[in-house]
Structure formats: C-alpha cells, structure tokens
Enzyme design. Structure first.
Site, PDB file in Angstrom:
ATOM      1  CG  LEU A 127     127.517 -31.008  37.439  1.00 28.00           C
ATOM      2  CD1 LEU A 127     127.197 -31.221  38.919  1.00 28.00           C
ATOM      3  CD2 LEU A 127     126.480 -30.089  36.804  1.00 28.00           C
TER       4      LEU A 127
ATOM      5  N   GLY B 117     133.843 -33.977  38.622  1.00 33.56           N
ATOM      6  CA  GLY B 117     135.230 -34.381  38.426  1.00 33.56           C
ATOM      7  C   GLY B 117     135.956 -34.590  39.740  1.00 33.56           C
TER       8      GLY B 117
ATOM      9  CG  ASP C  99     142.063 -28.281  39.751  1.00 35.95           C
ATOM     10  OD1 ASP C  99     141.714 -27.836  38.653  1.00 35.95           O
ATOM     11  OD2 ASP C  99     141.655 -27.797  40.822  1.00 35.95           O
TER      12      ASP C  99
ATOM     13  CG  ASN D  13     142.823 -22.705  40.222  1.00 31.98           C
ATOM     14  OD1 ASN D  13     141.769 -23.130  39.761  1.00 31.98           O
ATOM     15  ND2 ASN D  13     142.866 -21.785  41.166  1.00 31.98           N
TER      16      ASN D  13
ATOM     17  CG  LEU E  80     126.720 -26.345  40.328  1.00 27.69           C
ATOM     18  CD1 LEU E  80     127.100 -26.516  41.796  1.00 27.69           C
ATOM     19  CD2 LEU E  80     125.493 -27.167  40.015  1.00 27.69           C
TER      20      LEU E  80
ATOM     21  CE  LYS F 173     132.711 -18.105  39.225  1.00 31.33           C
ATOM     22  NZ  LYS F 173     131.721 -18.090  38.132  1.00 31.33           N
TER      23      LYS F 173
ATOM     24  CG  LEU G 130     132.142 -24.546  44.539  1.00 30.10           C
ATOM     25  CD1 LEU G 130     130.681 -24.836  44.235  1.00 30.10           C
ATOM     26  CD2 LEU G 130     132.272 -23.621  45.726  1.00 30.10           C
TER      27      LEU G 130
END
Length: 248
Positions: free
Chosen positions: A110, A130, A134, A136, A156, A168, A170
C-alpha cells in the site's frame, strides 16, 4: 452470577469470541525502515503498532496481523518500554522480510505513489503497510521497494470518497484501522470518515468542511497510546490518531 449451566455469565473474552469472525486477510507492517528514522520516530512507530494490535483484538473481523523485519531500534524500544509485547496473541512476528514470509504473488504494498487504486479487498492477499514515520523525508521509498521486488502495489481510494483539507498523509495505525472498518462495513467512505482525525478535514465528497491540521498536536498524538495494567495496549480513549507517516 453464573447459573448451573453457565448460561447467565458472559465475560468480555467470551462475548468477543461469540460476536467476532476472523478474516483470512493478512495485514503486514514492514519494519525494515529502522535505519531511516530518528529514535523519536521509532518510538512513535512503536505506539502506532500498539494501537494496531489493540484495534485488531477488538475488531468485528480481526485480520491475520504480521510484523516483519523486526529488529534494531524498534525491537530495543519494545523490549525496554513494553516487555509484555512478547505475550501478544493473534500476531505473527518475524525478523525476516515480508517477501520471505509471504509468497510474492500474494503481496500488495500500500503506497500513495502507486498508479493503481484499491477498489476492494482480496482476502487471499497480504497487504503491506510501510512502518515508516518519515515526515516526507523519504518520499517514494515504499513504492520503489515494491517495484524492485516485482510485487503488486496500490493506493487506498481516498480521492474517490473524501475531501482532505490537509495533506494526504496517514499514520500506520490509520491505514490499519481503515482496512478493518472496511472489512466490517464494506464501505470505503465510511471507513475513511470513521478513522481519520476530524482536524484533517476528512469529509465525504460534497460535504467538504474547513477543518485544518495542527501538525504539532498531531505529532503529540502519536505518543499517547494507552496501555492496560497487564501490558497489552488498550484502544479505549486513544482515538487512533497517529503522526504523519506514509502518504496514502
């Protein structure tokens, strides 16, 4: 009081067994990103894994839960701060990588970088999340690994059902619980709106709100998983609001 045949006593554990049906679907947290995270983020990942365990134990359709590539800082933190984790039930913990535990043709990673959109769940598959907090700093790393291994990948269907007034992004536990709610309700929109924090502005399409994300508060939430006295994570009151992790 328990009657002679035990008919009037319904304990919580007994009730849980009567109202839940385990799903054959597998959810795998890939813990192989230990070297990419600062220790404070490793601690956040640990809290999110605790929440995943808690919500799965209480789910209407609990999944087959796997932790793979467990080691390094993450395992050290789990051993030091949560000794009871070794007694967790209904979970498979492996030091090996997910593709060494599950056949490659059964894996679906995913990742929001995938061009494929997940429309329904295949209970013969193992869906990989995962385990990376992070912020980003490591964009695309999960997608790259899926490609290198030649395994299926998907994102998703967030854009098809909800409008986000924030990024976005999560947390691991958000993705995990979205999958559980979808298994129960069979409705992606309900799963997203039920699980995602209100301040992220997750609203059904056509009902967009104006909520904004408080990033500092969101980071604090990832450190607040509740635990019960016997050492098992307790979902009560946690809200399952984790930190900003893998974009989905």
């Amino acid at each position: 009081n328990q009657g002679e045949e035990g008919g009037e006593f319904v304990g919580r554990k007994r009730l849980r067994k009567e109202v839940t049906t385990s799903s054959p679907l597998r959810l795998v947290i890939d813990c192989s990103f230990d070297n990419l995270m600062m220790f404070k983020d490793v601690r956040k990942l640990h809290k999110q894994i605790q929440r995943c365990y808690s919500v799965n134990r209480r789910a209407v359709h609990p999944v087959q839960f796997y932790l793979t590539s467990l080691g390094g800082q993450l395992k050290q933190n789990m051993d030091k701060t949560d000794e009871g984790w070794v007694n967790w039930k209904d979970i498979t913990v492996k030091t090996e990588a997910y593709h060494e535990v599950v056949a490659k043709e059964e894996l679906v990673y995913l990742t929001s970088d995938s061009p494929n959109v997940l429309t329904e769940l295949d209970e013969t598959k193992a869906y990989v999340i995962g385990g990376l907090v992070d912020h980003n700093h490591h964009k695309g790393v999960t997608f790259k690994r899926a490609q290198e291994l030649g395994i299926d990948h998907a994102q998703l269907p967030l854009n098809s059902f909800v409008k986000m007034n924030s990024r976005k992004v999560l947390a691991v536990n958000h993705v995990f619980e979205i999958m559980l709610v979808y298994l129960e309700k069979g409705n992606w929109q309900e799963a997203f709106v039920t699980v995602l924090p209100l301040r992220k502005g997750a609203m059904p399409l056509g009902q967009e709100g104006t909520a904004t994300e408080d990033e500092e508060e969101s980071d604090r939430d990832s450190d607040t998983a509740e635990t019960s006295l016997d050492g098992r994570p307790d979902a009560a009151g946690s809200g399952f609001e984790g930190s900003k992790n893998i974009p989905i």
